[in-house]
Design a protein around this motif. Structure first.
Motif, PDB file in Angstrom:
ATOM      1  N   ALA A 146       0.832  -1.210   0.000  1.00 41.11           N
ATOM      2  CA  ALA A 146       0.000   0.000   0.000  1.00 41.11           C
ATOM      3  C   ALA A 146       0.867   1.260   0.000  1.00 41.11           C
ATOM      4  CB  ALA A 146      -0.936  -0.007   1.203  1.00 41.11           C
ATOM      5  N   TYR A 155       2.209   2.367  -3.321  1.00 36.22           N
ATOM      6  CA  TYR A 155       1.246   2.997  -4.224  1.00 36.22           C
ATOM      7  C   TYR A 155       0.866   4.408  -3.794  1.00 36.22           C
ATOM      8  CZ  TYR A 155       0.459  -1.016  -7.186  1.00 36.22           C
ATOM      9  OH  TYR A 155       0.616  -2.022  -8.105  1.00 36.22           O
ATOM     10  N   ALA A 181      -1.433   4.619   3.914  1.00 43.35           N
ATOM     11  CA  ALA A 181      -1.051   3.227   3.677  1.00 43.35           C
ATOM     12  C   ALA A 181      -1.500   2.334   4.834  1.00 43.35           C
ATOM     13  CB  ALA A 181       0.459   3.119   3.485  1.00 43.35           C
ATOM     14  N   LEU A 235      -5.240   1.848   4.369  1.00 36.54           N
ATOM     15  CA  LEU A 235      -5.483   0.933   3.251  1.00 36.54           C
ATOM     16  C   LEU A 235      -5.125  -0.503   3.613  1.00 36.54           C
ATOM     17  CD1 LEU A 235      -4.300   2.958   0.137  1.00 36.54           C
ATOM     18  CD2 LEU A 235      -6.606   2.224   0.662  1.00 36.54           C
ATOM     19  N   SER A 254      -4.274  -6.774  -2.715  1.00 41.18           N
ATOM     20  CA  SER A 254      -3.674  -5.519  -2.245  1.00 41.18           C
ATOM     21  C   SER A 254      -3.440  -4.552  -3.395  1.00 41.18           C
ATOM     22  CB  SER A 254      -2.338  -5.799  -1.542  1.00 41.18           C
ATOM     23  OG  SER A 254      -2.512  -6.674  -0.474  1.00 41.18           O
ATOM     24  N   CYS A 258      -5.423  -0.953  -4.010  1.00 41.03           N
ATOM     25  CA  CYS A 258      -4.688   0.318  -4.078  1.00 41.03           C
ATOM     26  C   CYS A 258      -4.961   1.039  -5.394  1.00 41.03           C
ATOM     27  CB  CYS A 258      -3.188   0.077  -3.922  1.00 41.03           C
ATOM     28  SG  CYS A 258      -2.716  -0.442  -2.261  1.00 41.03           S
TER      29      CYS A 258
END
Length: 182
Positions: A38, A41, A48, A51, A80, A84
């Motif tokens: 995460a 990204y 992050a 997420l 994942s 993202c």
């Protein structure tokens, strides 16, 4: 690595439910990996973290879709990455819509003396409500909205914890809302 893979498949219990201890073991084992994906990204530590929690919950809720065709790690990695990418797509759309809405208000057609007077009245009312807030809430609102500072900048400037800054901002907005809806 194969031992961990077998452990993950065992813990997932394809045909049986997970108990709390098994869920905790999987969470501890994979949270760092998912967080790293995460972070690669979104490039924001706090985002992050949020997420990665969403992704782990999504993996838990869709665990019955894991059929063992690939490794458990590959399955979680794909979830994942997709999560993202979906998040980034949605956030860019929201930014574009917000930018378009701002342009509507900044157009020459939207300007007229009446709207200017109303805008000045709204600003004065907001200033009055801000003055009624305790100083610790005023300063956070002013830094965040009027000086356009991030929470990290506010934390550094006011020498407070991040959680304190977030709490003060939340409470200040709540108080302002109450002023308007009284």
């Amino acid at each position: 690595m194969e031992i961990k893979q077998d452990k993950a498949i065992y813990l997932m219990g394809l045909n049986q439910g997970l108990n709390e201890q098994n869920v905790n073991e999987l969470y501890v084992e994979y949270k760092r990996k998912v967080y790293t994906i995460a972070l690669s990204y979104v490039k924001d530590y706090y985002l992050a973290e949020d997420l990665s929690h969403e992704i782990l919950i999504k993996c838990y809720l869709t665990r019955d879709k894991f059929k063992g065709d690939c490794s458990f790690h590959s399955w979680m990695y794909r979830i994942s990455v997709n999560h993202c990418i979906d998040f980034l797509r949605k956030s860019y759309r929201k930014r574009d819509l917000l930018y378009e809405d701002i342009n509507i208000f900044n157009s020459e057609d939207a300007y007229n003396p009446e709207s200017e007077v109303l805008n000045l009245c709204d600003q004065e009312e907001l200033r009055d409500h801000l003055r009624q807030l305790p100083s610790k809430y005023q300063e956070v609102i002013i830094h965040f909205y009027f000086k356009d500072q991030s929470l990290r900048d506010i934390v550094n400037e006011l020498n407070i914890n991040l959680s304190t800054a977030k709490t003060r901002l939340f409470r200040a907005k709540k108080m302002l809302r109450e002023f308007y809806y009284m």
